[in-house]
Write a protein that holds these residues in place. Structure first.
Motif, PDB file in Angstrom:
ATOM      1  N   GLN A 183       6.444   7.010   2.426  1.00 36.02           N
ATOM      2  CA  GLN A 183       5.891   5.980   1.553  1.00 36.02           C
ATOM      3  C   GLN A 183       4.931   6.546   0.517  1.00 36.02           C
ATOM      4  O   GLN A 183       4.107   5.858  -0.037  1.00 36.02           O
ATOM      5  CB  GLN A 183       5.189   4.923   2.406  1.00 36.02           C
ATOM      6  CG  GLN A 183       6.191   4.226   3.302  1.00 36.02           C
ATOM      7  CD  GLN A 183       5.534   3.317   4.292  1.00 36.02           C
ATOM      8  OE1 GLN A 183       4.936   2.338   3.909  1.00 36.02           O
ATOM      9  NE2 GLN A 183       5.649   3.641   5.561  1.00 36.02           N
ATOM     10  N   SER A 184       5.055   7.850   0.298  1.00 36.08           N
ATOM     11  CA  SER A 184       4.170   8.498  -0.668  1.00 36.08           C
ATOM     12  C   SER A 184       4.666   8.304  -2.090  1.00 36.08           C
ATOM     13  O   SER A 184       5.796   7.877  -2.329  1.00 36.08           O
ATOM     14  CB  SER A 184       4.060   9.986  -0.348  1.00 36.08           C
ATOM     15  OG  SER A 184       5.311  10.612  -0.499  1.00 36.08           O
ATOM     16  N   MET A 191      -3.602  11.968   2.543  1.00 38.01           N
ATOM     17  CA  MET A 191      -2.795  11.621   3.714  1.00 38.01           C
ATOM     18  C   MET A 191      -1.400  12.238   3.611  1.00 38.01           C
ATOM     19  O   MET A 191      -0.817  12.634   4.617  1.00 38.01           O
ATOM     20  CB  MET A 191      -2.708  10.109   3.867  1.00 38.01           C
ATOM     21  CG  MET A 191      -2.088   9.664   5.175  1.00 38.01           C
ATOM     22  SD  MET A 191      -2.847  10.342   6.667  1.00 38.01           S
ATOM     23  CE  MET A 191      -4.429   9.578   6.634  1.00 38.01           C
ATOM     24  N   GLU A 192      -0.874  12.348   2.404  1.00 38.72           N
ATOM     25  CA  GLU A 192       0.417  13.027   2.201  1.00 38.72           C
ATOM     26  C   GLU A 192       0.333  14.461   2.705  1.00 38.72           C
ATOM     27  O   GLU A 192       1.233  14.938   3.392  1.00 38.72           O
ATOM     28  CB  GLU A 192       0.779  13.083   0.703  1.00 38.72           C
ATOM     29  CG  GLU A 192       1.327  11.833   0.123  1.00 38.72           C
ATOM     30  CD  GLU A 192       1.611  11.988  -1.367  1.00 38.72           C
ATOM     31  OE1 GLU A 192       1.904  13.115  -1.816  1.00 38.72           O
ATOM     32  OE2 GLU A 192       1.540  10.986  -2.076  1.00 38.72           O
ATOM     33  N   SER A 193      -0.736  15.128   2.342  1.00 38.91           N
ATOM     34  CA  SER A 193      -0.935  16.518   2.742  1.00 38.91           C
ATOM     35  C   SER A 193      -1.048  16.638   4.260  1.00 38.91           C
ATOM     36  O   SER A 193      -0.434  17.512   4.872  1.00 38.91           O
ATOM     37  CB  SER A 193      -2.185  17.064   2.065  1.00 38.91           C
ATOM     38  OG  SER A 193      -2.443  18.374   2.492  1.00 38.91           O
ATOM     39  N   ASN A 241       0.837  -1.200   0.000  1.00 39.18           N
ATOM     40  CA  ASN A 241       0.000   0.000   0.000  1.00 39.18           C
ATOM     41  C   ASN A 241       0.870   1.248   0.000  1.00 39.18           C
ATOM     42  O   ASN A 241       1.954   1.253   0.574  1.00 39.18           O
ATOM     43  CB  ASN A 241      -0.913   0.027   1.227  1.00 39.18           C
ATOM     44  CG  ASN A 241      -2.008  -1.005   1.169  1.00 39.18           C
ATOM     45  OD1 ASN A 241      -2.237  -1.605   0.135  1.00 39.18           O
ATOM     46  ND2 ASN A 241      -2.684  -1.215   2.279  1.00 39.18           N
ATOM     47  N   GLN A 242       0.359   2.279  -0.615  1.00 38.23           N
ATOM     48  CA  GLN A 242       1.083   3.532  -0.735  1.00 38.23           C
ATOM     49  C   GLN A 242       0.232   4.669  -0.175  1.00 38.23           C
ATOM     50  O   GLN A 242      -0.991   4.618  -0.244  1.00 38.23           O
ATOM     51  CB  GLN A 242       1.387   3.780  -2.217  1.00 38.23           C
ATOM     52  CG  GLN A 242       2.402   4.837  -2.471  1.00 38.23           C
ATOM     53  CD  GLN A 242       2.822   4.833  -3.938  1.00 38.23           C
ATOM     54  OE1 GLN A 242       2.039   4.500  -4.807  1.00 38.23           O
ATOM     55  NE2 GLN A 242       4.046   5.205  -4.190  1.00 38.23           N
ATOM     56  N   THR A 243       0.879   5.661   0.374  1.00 43.33           N
ATOM     57  CA  THR A 243       0.176   6.803   0.950  1.00 43.33           C
ATOM     58  C   THR A 243      -0.607   7.552  -0.125  1.00 43.33           C
ATOM     59  O   THR A 243      -0.078   7.846  -1.188  1.00 43.33           O
ATOM     60  CB  THR A 243       1.192   7.767   1.596  1.00 43.33           C
ATOM     61  OG1 THR A 243       1.930   7.050   2.581  1.00 43.33           O
ATOM     62  CG2 THR A 243       0.499   8.944   2.250  1.00 43.33           C
TER      63      THR A 243
END
Length: 81
Positions: free
Chosen positions: A76-77, A49-51, A43-45
């Motif tokens: 992990q973005s 969620m990055e923000s 899974n990747q951000t």
């Protein structure tokens, strides 16, 4: 390209503690859920969620635990975004 990064066992353990803590803030639980979902998976951000994680890291009002989770999530973005 698939995400090859995963949350470390240390981060996953801390995320699990946060999710079980009735006193943890909603932002901590949000970050903990994201970090835990990236443990032992590809899974990747997501963009939202990055923000959120970025704002946490730039602010002085969050605890070291919250910042640790934010750092893990942000690392992990998707680098292309």
């Amino acid at each position: 390209m698939a995400n090859k990064k995963q949350s470390s066992n240390n981060v996953a353990s801390k995320a699990s503690e946060v999710l079980r803590d009735p006193n943890a803030s909603s932002i901590q639980k949000k970050l903990a859920g994201s970090a835990l979902s990236q443990s032992s998976t590809k899974n990747q951000t997501g963009k939202e969620m990055e923000s959120t994680a970025s704002k946490v890291l730039k602010s002085d009002k969050y605890s070291s635990t919250t910042k640790k989770l934010a750092g893990s999530v942000l690392s992990q973005s998707n680098k292309k975004r």
